[in-house]
Design a protein around this motif. Sequence first.
Motif, PDB file in Angstrom:
ATOM      1  N   SER A  64     -11.624   4.361 -11.252  1.00  0.00           N
ATOM      2  CA  SER A  64     -12.725   5.280 -10.965  1.00  0.00           C
ATOM      3  C   SER A  64     -13.782   4.623 -10.080  1.00  0.00           C
ATOM      4  CB  SER A  64     -13.354   5.794 -12.255  1.00  0.00           C
ATOM      5  OG  SER A  64     -14.040   4.763 -12.930  1.00  0.00           O
ATOM      6  N   LEU A  65     -13.983   3.329 -10.241  1.00  0.00           N
ATOM      7  CA  LEU A  65     -14.943   2.638  -9.376  1.00  0.00           C
ATOM      8  C   LEU A  65     -14.377   2.415  -7.980  1.00  0.00           C
ATOM      9  CD1 LEU A  65     -16.406   0.070 -11.911  1.00  0.00           C
ATOM     10  CD2 LEU A  65     -17.679   1.867 -10.739  1.00  0.00           C
ATOM     11  N   GLU A  66     -13.104   2.065  -7.888  1.00  0.00           N
ATOM     12  CA  GLU A  66     -12.499   1.846  -6.575  1.00  0.00           C
ATOM     13  C   GLU A  66     -12.402   3.140  -5.767  1.00  0.00           C
ATOM     14  OE1 GLU A  66      -8.833  -0.155  -7.550  1.00  0.00           O
ATOM     15  OE2 GLU A  66      -9.754  -2.143  -7.294  1.00  0.00           O
ATOM     16  N   ASP A  67     -12.384   4.284  -6.444  1.00  0.00           N
ATOM     17  CA  ASP A  67     -12.350   5.568  -5.750  1.00  0.00           C
ATOM     18  C   ASP A  67     -13.682   5.903  -5.087  1.00  0.00           C
ATOM     19  OD1 ASP A  67      -9.711   5.925  -6.419  1.00  0.00           O
ATOM     20  OD2 ASP A  67     -10.108   7.291  -8.095  1.00  0.00           O
ATOM     21  N   LYS A  68     -14.739   5.232  -5.480  1.00  0.00           N
ATOM     22  CA  LYS A  68     -16.058   5.466  -4.879  1.00  0.00           C
ATOM     23  C   LYS A  68     -16.091   4.832  -3.486  1.00  0.00           C
ATOM     24  CE  LYS A  68     -18.046   6.767  -8.863  1.00  0.00           C
ATOM     25  NZ  LYS A  68     -18.512   8.055  -9.138  1.00  0.00           N
ATOM     26  N   ASP A  69     -16.772   5.496  -2.561  1.00  0.00           N
ATOM     27  CA  ASP A  69     -16.852   5.007  -1.190  1.00  0.00           C
ATOM     28  C   ASP A  69     -17.643   3.705  -1.079  1.00  0.00           C
ATOM     29  OD1 ASP A  69     -15.388   7.159  -0.265  1.00  0.00           O
ATOM     30  OD2 ASP A  69     -17.176   8.394   0.094  1.00  0.00           O
ATOM     31  N   GLU A  70     -18.569   3.488  -2.014  1.00  0.00           N
ATOM     32  CA  GLU A  70     -19.440   2.318  -1.936  1.00  0.00           C
ATOM     33  C   GLU A  70     -18.752   1.012  -2.339  1.00  0.00           C
ATOM     34  OE1 GLU A  70     -20.067   4.898  -4.034  1.00  0.00           O
ATOM     35  OE2 GLU A  70     -21.903   5.876  -3.370  1.00  0.00           O
ATOM     36  N   VAL A  71     -17.606   1.102  -3.008  1.00  0.00           N
ATOM     37  CA  VAL A  71     -17.014  -0.062  -3.665  1.00  0.00           C
ATOM     38  C   VAL A  71     -15.877  -0.655  -2.842  1.00  0.00           C
ATOM     39  CG1 VAL A  71     -15.829  -0.836  -5.754  1.00  0.00           C
ATOM     40  CG2 VAL A  71     -17.658   0.862  -5.913  1.00  0.00           C
ATOM     41  N   LYS A  72     -15.883  -1.996  -2.718  1.00  0.00           N
ATOM     42  CA  LYS A  72     -14.792  -2.716  -2.074  1.00  0.00           C
ATOM     43  C   LYS A  72     -13.738  -3.141  -3.087  1.00  0.00           C
ATOM     44  CE  LYS A  72     -16.786  -4.966   1.968  1.00  0.00           C
ATOM     45  NZ  LYS A  72     -17.137  -6.267   2.554  1.00  0.00           N
ATOM     46  N   LYS A  73     -14.191  -3.843  -4.143  1.00  0.00           N
ATOM     47  CA  LYS A  73     -13.237  -4.301  -5.162  1.00  0.00           C
ATOM     48  C   LYS A  73     -13.932  -4.391  -6.517  1.00  0.00           C
ATOM     49  CE  LYS A  73     -13.918  -9.125  -3.936  1.00  0.00           C
ATOM     50  NZ  LYS A  73     -13.351 -10.350  -3.474  1.00  0.00           N
ATOM     51  N   VAL A  74     -13.103  -4.322  -7.561  1.00  0.00           N
ATOM     52  CA  VAL A  74     -13.593  -4.311  -8.935  1.00  0.00           C
ATOM     53  C   VAL A  74     -12.650  -5.124  -9.809  1.00  0.00           C
ATOM     54  CG1 VAL A  74     -14.185  -2.860 -10.916  1.00  0.00           C
ATOM     55  CG2 VAL A  74     -14.458  -1.954  -8.622  1.00  0.00           C
ATOM     56  N   SER A  75     -13.220  -5.804 -10.788  1.00  0.00           N
ATOM     57  CA  SER A  75     -12.407  -6.420 -11.833  1.00  0.00           C
ATOM     58  C   SER A  75     -13.195  -6.336 -13.132  1.00  0.00           C
ATOM     59  CB  SER A  75     -12.071  -7.878 -11.497  1.00  0.00           C
ATOM     60  OG  SER A  75     -13.238  -8.664 -11.509  1.00  0.00           O
ATOM     61  N   CYS A  76     -12.475  -6.347 -14.240  1.00  0.00           N
ATOM     62  CA  CYS A  76     -13.163  -6.347 -15.525  1.00  0.00           C
ATOM     63  C   CYS A  76     -12.352  -7.124 -16.543  1.00  0.00           C
ATOM     64  CB  CYS A  76     -13.470  -4.937 -16.007  1.00  0.00           C
ATOM     65  SG  CYS A  76     -12.090  -3.937 -16.507  1.00  0.00           S
TER      66      CYS A  76
END
Length: 151
Positions: A64-76
């Motif tokens: 859901s975060l990676e689908d946002k235009d503002e986000v390059k990469k995510v990890s948790c």
Amino acid sequence: MKNFIKNNKVTVVAFIICVIFVILVFAVKLTFFPNEGTAIYGDRLDGIEEVEITDKQQEDIIKSLEDKDEVKKVSCDIKGRTLNVLITVNDDVELDPAKALTSSITDNLEEDQTSYYDIQVFISKDNDDTRFPIIGYKHQNKDGFSWTKDR
């Protein structure tokens, strides 16, 4: 036995000193490290099985975060009762839209999970923006995130 002790006085004394030394080492160890065998978190994780954040939920948060235009990469990842989310945003993203990304995290968790886990969000950029990185923290008993002071 008496003859053995008489003939080997130095060896017997050295053996007794070694035994006393070993006993003292264990006494000191138990004094300074009494809980070495217990779990690292003690009983703070009791009940975590009932509200465990699954791998699928973590994947949903990332997606859901990676689908946002503002986000390059995510990890948790999860450490004990803390969910850590690392977000790298695009270079043109401002502070408020970056902070708004946290709603995607809480939307993918159930209410009992957000009231059990603390959530830390680290938001950074690849460029040298002086306002980033920022860190948001949501305590399990609070409704919203608190943020590092705006720079």
